[in-house]
Write a protein that holds these residues in place. Structure first.
Motif, short mmCIF file in Angstrom:
data_model
loop_
_atom_site.label_atom_id
_atom_site.label_comp_id
_atom_site.label_asym_id
_atom_site.label_seq_id
_atom_site.Cartn_x
_atom_site.Cartn_y
_atom_site.Cartn_z
N HIS A 57 0.90 -1.14 -0.18
CA HIS A 57 0.15 -0.24 0.37
C HIS A 57 0.83 1.17 0.23
N LEU A 58 1.85 0.95 1.15
CA LEU A 58 2.58 1.97 0.68
C LEU A 58 3.60 2.72 -0.43
N ALA A 59 3.74 1.52 -0.97
CA ALA A 59 4.60 2.09 -2.84
C ALA A 59 3.40 2.25 -3.51
N SER A 60 2.46 1.67 -3.17
CA SER A 60 1.53 2.65 -4.62
C SER A 60 0.93 4.16 -3.95
N PHE A 61 0.67 3.98 -2.77
CA PHE A 61 0.56 5.61 -2.16
C PHE A 61 1.90 6.68 -3.45
N ILE A 62 2.47 6.13 -2.53
CA ILE A 62 4.19 6.85 -3.50
C ILE A 62 3.93 7.20 -4.35
N THR A 63 3.62 6.13 -5.07
CA THR A 63 3.14 6.03 -6.97
C THR A 63 1.77 7.06 -7.17
N LEU A 64 0.90 7.01 -6.74
CA LEU A 64 -0.07 7.51 -6.87
C LEU A 64 0.47 9.07 -6.37
N TYR A 65 0.99 9.65 -5.28
CA TYR A 65 1.65 10.60 -5.16
C TYR A 65 1.46 11.24 -5.63
N THR A 99 9.14 0.46 2.84
CA THR A 99 9.90 0.56 1.77
C THR A 99 10.42 2.11 1.28
N CYS A 100 11.43 2.19 1.30
CA CYS A 100 11.56 4.12 0.87
C CYS A 100 12.37 4.16 -1.26
N HIS A 101 13.33 3.00 -1.02
CA HIS A 101 14.24 3.20 -2.78
C HIS A 101 13.62 3.74 -3.42
N PRO A 102 13.07 4.34 -4.76
CA PRO A 102 12.26 4.49 -6.04
C PRO A 102 11.96 2.69 -6.88
N GLN A 103 13.33 2.46 -6.31
CA GLN A 103 13.86 1.10 -7.33
C GLN A 103 12.08 -0.08 -6.90
N ASN A 104 12.62 -0.15 -5.62
CA ASN A 104 11.71 -0.65 -4.86
C ASN A 104 10.29 -0.53 -4.24
N LYS A 129 8.46 -1.49 -7.79
CA LYS A 129 8.64 -2.93 -8.30
C LYS A 129 7.15 -3.32 -7.17
N LEU A 130 6.95 -2.91 -5.95
CA LEU A 130 5.99 -2.92 -5.18
C LEU A 130 4.72 -2.59 -5.52
N SER A 131 4.91 -1.57 -5.65
CA SER A 131 3.02 -0.70 -6.38
C SER A 131 2.71 -1.53 -7.05
N TYR A 132 1.24 -2.23 -6.89
CA TYR A 132 0.27 -2.67 -7.60
C TYR A 132 -0.47 -1.22 -7.85
N VAL A 133 -0.36 -0.19 -8.12
CA VAL A 133 -0.88 0.84 -8.95
C VAL A 133 0.36 1.65 -10.08
N GLU A 134 -0.07 1.14 -11.41
CA GLU A 134 1.42 1.63 -12.31
C GLU A 134 0.79 3.27 -12.39
N HIS A 135 2.79 3.41 -12.59
CA HIS A 135 2.90 4.89 -12.73
C HIS A 135 2.23 5.34 -14.42
#
Length: 187
Positions: A32-40, A88-93, A96-102
Motif C-alpha cells: 500500500h505504501l508503494a502504491s500511495f507513493i506512486t499515486l502521490y 520501503t523507501c528506495h524508488p526502485q523497490n 516493484k511493490l506498487s500495484y498501481v502503475e505509474h
C-alpha cells in the motif's frame, strides 16, 4: 554506512502483535505504501502540468489530493514502524511493490489523466478492502481502523474525480462558441 538492520528484518513491536501477524500485515502495508507513493507522484505530476479552462480548479484539486495521499502514506509508514518493520523507501523497490502503475513520462490530455487517477483509486480501494479483511481476521484492529479511515478518503477522491469526468454540463450548445461568434460577425 553501518546498517542497524535489514529493511525486511523484524525488530519486535511494543504493541503485542505476534511476529506472524506483524510480518503478514507489514507485507500488505508495504505494498500500500508503494502504491500511495506512486499515486502521490501521479497527482503531483498532474498538478504541475494541468492546463486549460479548468486549470485553477484542477490545479487545486490535484494539490489537495497529493497532500491527502502524502498524509495517508505517512500513516501507513508509521504503522509499519510500530509493527517492527522499516518501510520501503528506495524508488526502485517502491516501483516493484506498487500495484498501481505509474503513468508514462510525457504530457497527456487532462481527461485521460483523471481517468487513470480514478482507476488507480479504484485499484487501491479493492486492495485496501482485502487488507482490512486480513487485519480483522488477524485481530490487528489498529491496522484495520487505519485502513478503514484511509479507504473512506480514497473512495471520496474517486467519487470527486467521477464528477470531473461527468457528461452533464450547464452548457446547452453543441457547437463551439467560436463558430457562433464568427457566424454572427458575417451577418
Amino acid at each position: 554506512m553501518d546498517k542497524l538492520r535489514e529493511q525486511k528484518e523484524y525488530a519486535d513491536n511494543p504493541v503485542g502483535l505476534s511476529k506472524e501477524t506483524a510480518t503478514a500485515m507489514a507485507k500488505e502495508l508495504d505494498r500500500h505504501l508503494a502504491s500511495f507513493i506512486t499515486l502521490y507522484q501521479q497527482y503531483h505530476k498532474h498538478h504541475w502540468l494541468v492546463e486549460g479552462p479548468q486549470f485553477r480548479d484542477l490545479h487545486l484539486f490535484f494539490e489537495e489530493n497529493y497532500n491527502q495521499v502524502h498524509m495517508q502514506y505517512d500513516k501507513i509508514a508509521e504503522r509499519l514502524t510500530v509493527m517492527g518493520y522499516a518501510p520501503t523507501c528506495h524508488p526502485q523497490n517502491v516501483y516493484k511493490l506498487s500495484y498501481v502503475e505509474h503513468e508514462p513520462e510525457g504530457v497527456f490530455r487532462i481527461r485521460e489523466c483523471l481517468q487513470r487517477d480514478m482507476e488507480a483509486e479504484k485499484t487501491i480501494t479493492v486492495e485496501l478492502r482485502k487488507s482490512i479483511k486480513n487485519a480483522t481476521e488477524r485481530m490487528d484492529y489498529a491496522t484495520e481502523t487505519l485502513l478503514k479511515e484511509i479507504l473512506y478518503k480514497v473512495e471520496d477522491r474517486a467519487h470527486h474525480i467521477e464528477h470531473f469526468l461527468g457528461e452533464d454540463s450547464v452548457l446547452l450548445r453543441e457547437e463551439p462558441l467560436e463558430k457562433e461568434l464568427s457566424g454572427s460577425a458575417a451577418k
